[in-house]
Design a protein around this motif. Structure first.
Motif, PDB file in Angstrom:
ATOM      1  N   GLY A 250      -1.660   7.280  15.973  1.00 45.12           N
ATOM      2  CA  GLY A 250      -1.230   5.451  15.774  1.00 45.12           C
ATOM      3  C   GLY A 250      -0.524   5.365  14.402  1.00 45.12           C
ATOM      4  O   GLY A 250       0.243   3.698  14.422  1.00 45.12           O
ATOM      5  N   GLN A 251      -0.816   5.857  13.428  1.00 46.60           N
ATOM      6  CA  GLN A 251       0.657   5.702  12.209  1.00 46.60           C
ATOM      7  C   GLN A 251       1.573   5.425  12.439  1.00 46.60           C
ATOM      8  O   GLN A 251       2.109   6.624  12.807  1.00 46.60           O
ATOM      9  CB  GLN A 251      -0.775   7.039  11.796  1.00 46.60           C
ATOM     10  CG  GLN A 251      -0.259   6.612   9.962  1.00 46.60           C
ATOM     11  CD  GLN A 251      -1.160   7.513   8.789  1.00 46.60           C
ATOM     12  OE1 GLN A 251      -1.557   8.380   9.554  1.00 46.60           O
ATOM     13  NE2 GLN A 251      -0.543   7.148   7.420  1.00 46.60           N
ATOM     14  N   GLU A 252       2.487   5.195  11.518  1.00 44.09           N
ATOM     15  CA  GLU A 252       3.751   4.821  11.125  1.00 44.09           C
ATOM     16  C   GLU A 252       4.186   5.652  10.064  1.00 44.09           C
ATOM     17  O   GLU A 252       3.421   6.403   8.722  1.00 44.09           O
ATOM     18  CB  GLU A 252       4.570   4.024  11.140  1.00 44.09           C
ATOM     19  CG  GLU A 252       4.149   2.842  12.451  1.00 44.09           C
ATOM     20  CD  GLU A 252       5.009   1.494  11.911  1.00 44.09           C
ATOM     21  OE1 GLU A 252       5.339   1.051  11.267  1.00 44.09           O
ATOM     22  OE2 GLU A 252       5.049   0.288  13.011  1.00 44.09           O
ATOM     23  N   VAL A 253       4.704   6.730  10.555  1.00 43.43           N
ATOM     24  CA  VAL A 253       5.319   7.578   9.545  1.00 43.43           C
ATOM     25  C   VAL A 253       7.383   7.521   9.708  1.00 43.43           C
ATOM     26  O   VAL A 253       8.264   6.962  10.929  1.00 43.43           O
ATOM     27  CB  VAL A 253       5.227   9.374  10.098  1.00 43.43           C
ATOM     28  CG1 VAL A 253       3.514   9.362   9.875  1.00 43.43           C
ATOM     29  CG2 VAL A 253       5.668   9.761  11.770  1.00 43.43           C
ATOM     30  N   ILE A 254       7.849   8.526   8.961  1.00 47.53           N
ATOM     31  CA  ILE A 254       9.340   7.958   8.962  1.00 47.53           C
ATOM     32  C   ILE A 254       9.619   9.416   9.324  1.00 47.53           C
ATOM     33  O   ILE A 254       8.901  10.856   8.913  1.00 47.53           O
ATOM     34  CB  ILE A 254       9.978   8.273   7.506  1.00 47.53           C
ATOM     35  CG1 ILE A 254       9.668   6.911   7.271  1.00 47.53           C
ATOM     36  CG2 ILE A 254      11.593   8.159   7.652  1.00 47.53           C
ATOM     37  CD1 ILE A 254       9.850   6.077   5.581  1.00 47.53           C
TER      38      ILE A 254
ATOM     39  N   PRO B   4       0.381  20.684   6.926  1.00 47.56           N
ATOM     40  CA  PRO B   4      -0.917  21.639   6.007  1.00 47.56           C
ATOM     41  C   PRO B   4      -1.335  20.989   6.732  1.00 47.56           C
ATOM     42  O   PRO B   4      -1.982  19.754   6.962  1.00 47.56           O
ATOM     43  CB  PRO B   4      -0.224  21.709   4.521  1.00 47.56           C
ATOM     44  CG  PRO B   4       0.705  20.633   4.181  1.00 47.56           C
ATOM     45  CD  PRO B   4       1.836  20.269   6.035  1.00 47.56           C
ATOM     46  N   LEU B   5      -2.848  21.659   7.062  1.00 46.29           N
ATOM     47  CA  LEU B   5      -3.884  21.479   7.103  1.00 46.29           C
ATOM     48  C   LEU B   5      -5.411  20.230   5.971  1.00 46.29           C
ATOM     49  O   LEU B   5      -5.316  19.574   6.338  1.00 46.29           O
ATOM     50  CB  LEU B   5      -4.660  22.371   7.238  1.00 46.29           C
ATOM     51  CG  LEU B   5      -5.144  23.347   8.625  1.00 46.29           C
ATOM     52  CD1 LEU B   5      -6.048  24.101   8.997  1.00 46.29           C
ATOM     53  CD2 LEU B   5      -5.621  21.916   9.710  1.00 46.29           C
ATOM     54  N   SER B   6      -4.594  20.614   5.317  1.00 45.27           N
ATOM     55  CA  SER B   6      -4.825  19.759   4.385  1.00 45.27           C
ATOM     56  C   SER B   6      -4.563  18.601   4.070  1.00 45.27           C
ATOM     57  O   SER B   6      -5.072  17.280   3.583  1.00 45.27           O
ATOM     58  CB  SER B   6      -4.358  20.343   3.142  1.00 45.27           C
ATOM     59  OG  SER B   6      -2.842  19.875   2.225  1.00 45.27           O
ATOM     60  N   ALA B   7      -3.656  17.594   4.722  1.00 43.16           N
ATOM     61  CA  ALA B   7      -3.217  15.966   5.457  1.00 43.16           C
ATOM     62  C   ALA B   7      -3.734  15.794   6.071  1.00 43.16           C
ATOM     63  O   ALA B   7      -3.528  14.779   6.441  1.00 43.16           O
ATOM     64  CB  ALA B   7      -1.437  16.436   5.322  1.00 43.16           C
ATOM     65  N   SER B   8      -4.973  16.540   7.149  1.00 39.44           N
ATOM     66  CA  SER B   8      -5.737  15.859   7.691  1.00 39.44           C
ATOM     67  C   SER B   8      -6.545  14.533   7.831  1.00 39.44           C
ATOM     68  O   SER B   8      -6.347  14.168   8.400  1.00 39.44           O
ATOM     69  CB  SER B   8      -6.098  16.549   8.767  1.00 39.44           C
ATOM     70  OG  SER B   8      -7.531  17.724   8.052  1.00 39.44           O
TER      71      SER B   8
ATOM     72  N   MET C 199       0.524  -1.137  -0.232  1.00 39.26           N
ATOM     73  CA  MET C 199      -0.425   0.037   0.530  1.00 39.26           C
ATOM     74  C   MET C 199       0.976   1.366  -0.155  1.00 39.26           C
ATOM     75  O   MET C 199       1.861   1.883   0.629  1.00 39.26           O
ATOM     76  CB  MET C 199      -1.045  -0.341   1.387  1.00 39.26           C
ATOM     77  CG  MET C 199      -1.880  -1.596   1.634  1.00 39.26           C
ATOM     78  SD  MET C 199      -2.644  -1.179   0.009  1.00 39.26           S
ATOM     79  CE  MET C 199      -3.724   0.255  -0.045  1.00 39.26           C
ATOM     80  N   VAL C 200       0.957   1.941  -0.872  1.00 39.54           N
ATOM     81  CA  VAL C 200       1.300   3.532  -0.854  1.00 39.54           C
ATOM     82  C   VAL C 200       0.829   4.512  -1.151  1.00 39.54           C
ATOM     83  O   VAL C 200      -0.585   4.157  -0.981  1.00 39.54           O
ATOM     84  CB  VAL C 200       1.960   3.314  -2.505  1.00 39.54           C
ATOM     85  CG1 VAL C 200       3.074   3.058  -2.071  1.00 39.54           C
ATOM     86  CG2 VAL C 200       1.745   3.029  -3.085  1.00 39.54           C
ATOM     87  N   SER C 201       1.149   5.140  -0.779  1.00 41.61           N
ATOM     88  CA  SER C 201      -0.483   7.372  -0.876  1.00 41.61           C
ATOM     89  C   SER C 201       0.832   7.656  -0.804  1.00 41.61           C
ATOM     90  O   SER C 201       2.284   7.907  -0.856  1.00 41.61           O
ATOM     91  CB  SER C 201      -0.014   7.137   0.739  1.00 41.61           C
ATOM     92  OG  SER C 201      -0.240   7.441   1.050  1.00 41.61           O
ATOM     93  N   GLU C 202       0.420   8.919  -1.474  1.00 40.08           N
ATOM     94  CA  GLU C 202       1.796  10.628  -1.575  1.00 40.08           C
ATOM     95  C   GLU C 202       2.159  11.476  -0.636  1.00 40.08           C
ATOM     96  O   GLU C 202       1.466  10.157   0.241  1.00 40.08           O
ATOM     97  CB  GLU C 202       0.843  11.700  -2.484  1.00 40.08           C
ATOM     98  CG  GLU C 202       0.783  11.547  -4.056  1.00 40.08           C
ATOM     99  CD  GLU C 202       0.237  12.248  -4.807  1.00 40.08           C
ATOM    100  OE1 GLU C 202      -0.399  13.523  -4.223  1.00 40.08           O
ATOM    101  OE2 GLU C 202      -0.850  11.733  -6.056  1.00 40.08           O
TER     102      GLU C 202
ATOM    103  N   PRO D 179       1.980  11.599   5.250  1.00 37.91           N
ATOM    104  CA  PRO D 179       0.343  10.741   3.854  1.00 37.91           C
ATOM    105  C   PRO D 179       0.057  12.322   3.759  1.00 37.91           C
ATOM    106  O   PRO D 179      -0.758  12.959   4.068  1.00 37.91           O
ATOM    107  CB  PRO D 179      -0.269   9.901   4.727  1.00 37.91           C
ATOM    108  CG  PRO D 179      -0.349  10.087   5.723  1.00 37.91           C
ATOM    109  CD  PRO D 179       1.044  10.363   5.860  1.00 37.91           C
ATOM    110  N   HIS D 180      -0.609  11.920   2.124  1.00 37.77           N
ATOM    111  CA  HIS D 180      -0.786  13.451   1.628  1.00 37.77           C
ATOM    112  C   HIS D 180      -1.533  13.062   0.375  1.00 37.77           C
ATOM    113  O   HIS D 180      -2.033  13.691  -0.608  1.00 37.77           O
ATOM    114  CB  HIS D 180      -0.143  14.006   0.811  1.00 37.77           C
ATOM    115  CG  HIS D 180      -0.880  15.737   0.757  1.00 37.77           C
ATOM    116  ND1 HIS D 180      -0.662  17.005  -0.249  1.00 37.77           N
ATOM    117  CD2 HIS D 180      -1.447  16.594   2.486  1.00 37.77           C
ATOM    118  CE1 HIS D 180      -1.363  17.510  -0.136  1.00 37.77           C
ATOM    119  NE2 HIS D 180      -1.621  17.914   1.482  1.00 37.77           N
TER     120      HIS D 180
END
Length: 356
Positions: A219-223, A209-213, A42-45, A271-272
């Protein structure tokens, strides 16, 4: 007959050499490469946003009482919750505590006297040897004396509390990072003495940015990365509130102690877009040419096949590819620049390639 034999032997050798030459394989020799799996995930911008590493508890510690500082913990000291950080001169409070004890004794003696006097006047009143007003006056004085005892005891408790505050204690496990005042100085009530920081509960504060909300959840994993390291951490909390000027919100990402220094700058990948299933390869598998982008897939006979692809969303070291590539394929990630379509390859361990 002899002459024939003399010329026949060189002729036979020439035919044999020609036959061997015809049996030798044509084309370039097998190329040394390293391969990696094609996977489906699974990928996302993503967008990279800056952040600052901070402690969840960073406090300036003040004294609740005034006095001369006798001792103070040094910068760099690690202290446990309840451990003394600073000691103030308590001589005046000790004297006040003695005064409170004397006041209690004085009023308790007054209560004892009035209780005995009340007993005598009550007996006399029954024999009509004293007036009712005199008895009421004694009862009133006795009640006042009892209230004075309670007030004296309350004053003593307040003095004991203030006396205990002359030893300023750590409210949590922390490190002393700054002395705002030093021993020998006089501090007043509410004045900051020390700055202490909890070095075990660390997080990154990020402005995004609020556009990413819509695409971020607790709990989401981020780098998270800086110039020297890269870690995968989880989002602790999201504050989806911005203002009309910046249109930015705050995100807190929990970090492990020691991974990033407190106060340092980091970058966080958020993620965006909505996630979707995609086929990804290592970025090193892509071969870029003027004619386009392609990868080399290795078949069961160890032959390389050039497959044109289009790239999609990048996810760290991997990138989405669109083309005739399946998740069970193997692609070349090292040595692809010198490969030719249809060329046979051989494999070598990564450590051996690095050593050569």
């Amino acid at each position: 007959m002899k002459t024939f034999a003399r010329f026949a032997l060189p002729a036979l050798l020439s035919l044999s050499t020609l036959a061997v030459a015809q049996e030798e394989p044509k084309g370039p020799p097998p190329a040394l490469v390293e391969i990696d799996d094609v996977i489906t995930e699974m990928v996302s911008e993503r967008i990279w946003v800056p952040g600052t590493v901070m402690s969840r508890t960073d406090s300036n510690i003040a004294s609740e009482v005034g006095g001369r500082i006798e001792w103070m913990a040094d910068v760099g000291d690690l202290v446990k919750k309840g451990q003394v950080l600073a000691k103030l001169d308590d001589e005046l409070l000790q004297l006040q505590l003695d005064q409170n004890a004397a006041d209690i004794a004085k009023w308790e003696s007054r209560v004892d006297l009035l209780e005995r006097k009340q007993g005598r006047v009550s007996k006399m009143a029954k024999l009509n040897n004293s007036s009712r007003d005199e008895l009421d006056e004694i009862i009133s004085e006795l009640e006042i004396a009892r209230q004075e005892v309670q007030q004296a005891k309350l004053n003593k408790r307040q003095t004991e509390y203030r006396l205990a505050q002359t030893q300023v204690k750590a409210p949590f496990d922390a490190m002393v990072v700054e002395r705002i005042q030093t021993p020998g100085e006089y501090t007043s009530t509410g004045s900051d003495l020390l700055r202490v920081v909890d070095t075990e509960n660390v997080e990154a504060s990020i402005r995004a940015p609020l556009s990413a909300s819509p695409f971020i959840a607790r709990g989401q994993e981020v780098i998270v990365k800086d110039r020297y390291s890269e870690k995968t951490e989880s989002v602790r909390t999201i504050v989806p509130v911005g203002n009309s000027n910046s249109r930015m919100m705050e995100i807190r990402v929990a970090l492990k102690p020691g991974d990033f220094p407190i106060g340092s700058a980091v970058r966080v990948a958020l993620p965006h877009s909505d996630s979707h299933e995609a086929t990804t390869v290592m970025r090193d598998a892509l071969v870029l040419r003027q004619s386009g982008t392609f990868v080399f897939i290795i078949d069961d006979e160890n032959k390389a096949h050039q497959v044109p692809v289009r790239t999609g969303i990048g996810m760290g070291e991997r990138v989405e590819v669109i083309g005739d590539v399946r998740s069970d394929d193997n692609v070349v990630v090292r040595g692809a620049e010198r490969l030719r379509a249809g060329q046979t390859v051989r494999f070598q361990e990564t450590t051996e390639i690095a050593r050569n």
